[in-house]
Design an enzyme around this catalytic site. Structure first.
Site, PDB file in Angstrom:
ATOM      1  N   HIS A  82      -7.128  -6.080   1.601  1.00  0.00           N
ATOM      2  CA  HIS A  82      -5.994  -5.256   1.179  1.00  0.00           C
ATOM      3  C   HIS A  82      -4.726  -5.668   1.942  1.00  0.00           C
ATOM      4  O   HIS A  82      -4.714  -5.727   3.169  1.00  0.00           O
ATOM      5  CB  HIS A  82      -6.357  -3.803   1.497  1.00  0.00           C
ATOM      6  CG  HIS A  82      -5.356  -2.789   1.068  1.00  0.00           C
ATOM      7  ND1 HIS A  82      -4.695  -2.818  -0.130  1.00  0.00           N
ATOM      8  CD2 HIS A  82      -4.915  -1.664   1.701  1.00  0.00           C
ATOM      9  CE1 HIS A  82      -3.890  -1.765  -0.224  1.00  0.00           C
ATOM     10  NE2 HIS A  82      -4.009  -1.061   0.879  1.00  0.00           N
ATOM     11  N   SER A  89       0.849  -1.195   0.000  1.00  0.00           N
ATOM     12  CA  SER A  89       0.000   0.000   0.000  1.00  0.00           C
ATOM     13  C   SER A  89       0.886   1.247   0.000  1.00  0.00           C
ATOM     14  O   SER A  89       1.781   1.359  -0.829  1.00  0.00           O
ATOM     15  CB  SER A  89      -0.952  -0.068   1.196  1.00  0.00           C
ATOM     16  OG  SER A  89      -2.091   0.683   0.924  1.00  0.00           O
TER      17      SER A  89
HETATM   18  C1  MCU Z   1      -2.640   2.317  -1.536  1.00  0.00           C
HETATM   19  O1  MCU Z   1      -2.027   3.155  -0.569  1.00  0.00           O
HETATM   20  C2  MCU Z   1      -2.766   4.050   0.238  1.00  0.00           C
HETATM   21  C3  MCU Z   1      -3.623   4.974  -0.585  1.00  0.00           C
HETATM   22  O2  MCU Z   1      -2.800   5.702  -1.479  1.00  0.00           O
HETATM   23  C4  MCU Z   1      -4.343   5.932   0.326  1.00  0.00           C
HETATM   24  O3  MCU Z   1      -5.219   6.772  -0.411  1.00  0.00           O
HETATM   25  C5  MCU Z   1      -5.126   5.213   1.378  1.00  0.00           C
HETATM   26  O4  MCU Z   1      -5.598   6.136   2.280  1.00  0.00           O
HETATM   27  O5  MCU Z   1      -4.281   4.331   2.068  1.00  0.00           O
HETATM   28  C6  MCU Z   1      -3.639   3.366   1.309  1.00  0.00           C
HETATM   29  C7  MCU Z   1      -2.820   2.592   2.308  1.00  0.00           C
HETATM   30  O6  MCU Z   1      -1.681   2.863   2.539  1.00  0.00           O
HETATM   31  O7  MCU Z   1      -3.505   1.669   2.996  1.00  0.00           O
HETATM   32  C8  MCU Z   1      -2.845   0.991   4.038  1.00  0.00           C
END
Ligand code: MCU
Length: 404
Positions: free
Chosen positions: A346, A212
């Site tokens: 996720h 992420s």
């Molecule tokens: C996918 O990474 C991020 C994303 O860019 C954000 O918009 C969201 O808030 O959080 C994601 C993340 O890091 O989830 C753990």
């Protein structure tokens, strides 16, 4: 900020580093003209210098990679400074403490080494640096090195700008966004491992991963330190494996996906220079197909998830397939792979990706001739190459110069 630190900072800001080329070789590369009036609605050609000269040899490519590195830092990420003038490391049990300074002040941070039994200086093992913790399975015999990237450069919200250990060293007004800060930290972990052979880590078999937001960071760190042999960003989405231009097109088509415009408001992963492009990405002289281009010819396996529109599954597929052209130009197409599968959890690791993950580890950590030719999504997307790519992929002649 102290005056002495301000001098060190302006000196650091003048040089854009962490390219695979020495300063002397970089000086012989084509000069980069101003990109102030840059405009490209398509995915910009990685094989033409900013001054219009074609890249035809692998030596040219080393120059172009240095240019891409500088453009990414100057326009998006903020500057990744040179190594510190002083770096020491101390191993105590499974904790490696790294102290870095450019005079005063100094910072110290500790990473955790999870070593398989039997790893020694004379029998070292491969290791994966994991941002924030490990979210992919590692094969037996591979160490993990846990890096608290969020402590190094905070990533909570806008209040995190300039906060974290990196900024204690370089000043809260350093141009680096959090990802540049982390990339600098990863390079210092590798410096420290070089000083600490008794750790039992094999420096020729190092990887980096994260999921992420930390996957975005793992991809950036992998792009900027050629000592990382294998780069595995997981579900990094927009801001990582996605291209700004494709994500904007998805959004314009009604898909609720993350765009540059949103990301600069949400967090501090990028430098402040990026704000000027957030609502005008066609003026950006880079896009994220340049990140895999910088990893080439090293190993890169991009893991994505088609369940979440927010991750820009069409954007990551198209962006990474465009970036793979750099591997093709260098004659190593299969050193890069991409696999996206649909799952609602996720950052959990889907079993469907295990065979390809194993193949990448076996090839880049264990020297096996495995099949790493994977480029697939279960999203049913068709990436319209004719719409986004207006150039041909050359076959580059000569040999690649890799220096630090
Ligand atoms: C996918 O990474 C991020 C994303 O860019 C954000 O918009 C969201 O808030 O959080 C994601 C993340 O890091 O989830 C753990």
């Amino acid at each position: 900020m102290k005056a002495s630190l301000a001098i060190a900072l302006s000196a650091a800001a003048a040089v854009t580093v962490a390219t695979p080329l020495s300063a002397a070789k970089r000086a012989a590369c084509p000069a980069t003209p101003s990109t102030a009036n840059f405009s490209d609605t398509k995915l910009t050609n990685p094989f033409v210098f900013a001054d219009g000269t074609s890249v035809t040899t692998k030596e040219d490519w080393a120059c172009r990679a240095a240019e891409l590195s500088a453009l990414l830092q100057d326009n998006e990420l903020g500057v990744i400074p040179p190594p510190p003038t002083s770096l020491t490391s101390a191993l105590s049990g499974n904790k490696l403490t790294i102290t870095a300074s450019n005079g005063a002040p100094s910072i110290s941070f500790t990473v955790t080494l999870n070593m398989p039994a039997g790893a020694t200086a004379t029998s070292p093992v491969p290791a994966v640096i994991a941002f924030g913790g490990l979210s992919i399975p590692l094969p037996a015999g591979v160490a993990s090195i846990i890096f608290d990237n969020s402590g190094f450069g905070e990533q909570n919200d806008q209040s995190s700008r300039g906060v974290g250990l990196f900024f204690d060293l370089f000043g809260s007004d350093a141009s680096a966004g959090a990802m540049s800060a982390w990339a600098w930290g990863v390079s210092r972990i590798i410096d420290a491992l070089e000083q600490t052979p008794e750790s039992g880590v094999d420096l020729s078999r190092l990887g980096v991963t994260g999921c992420s937001r930390n996957g975005k960071g793992a991809l950036v760190a992998g792009a900027f330190d050629p000592r990382l042999a294998l780069v595995i960003p997981q579900e990094s989405g927009s801001g990582g494996a996605g291209c700004w231009r494709i994500s904007d097109a998805m959004f314009a088509d009604g898909v609720v996906t993350q765009t540059a415009s949103e990301i600069v408001q949400e967090n501090v992963w990028f430098g402040l220079a990026f704000n000027a492009f957030a609502n005008n990405v066609t003026a950006l002289p880079v896009d994220h197909h340049f990140l895999p281009a910088l990893v080439a010819p090293r190993g890169l396996f991009v893991i994505e998830n088609t369940f979440f529109d927010w991750l820009g599954p069409l954007s990551t597929f198209g962006c990474m397939s465009t970036g793979q052209t750099a591997f093709t130009a260098l004659g190593v197409t299969d050193n890069m792979g991409y696999k996206a599968v649909n799952h609602s959890d996720h950052c959990a690791f889907p079993a469907a990706i295990q065979p390809q993950l194993t193949a990448f580890f076996d090839k880049f950590f264990f020297g096996q001739d495995t099949d790493t030719s994977v480029f697939s999504t279960d999203g049913g997307f068709i990436f319209d190459k004719d719409e986004w790519i207006t150039w041909e992929t050359p076959t580059l002649s000569g040999s690649l110069v890799q220096e630090i």
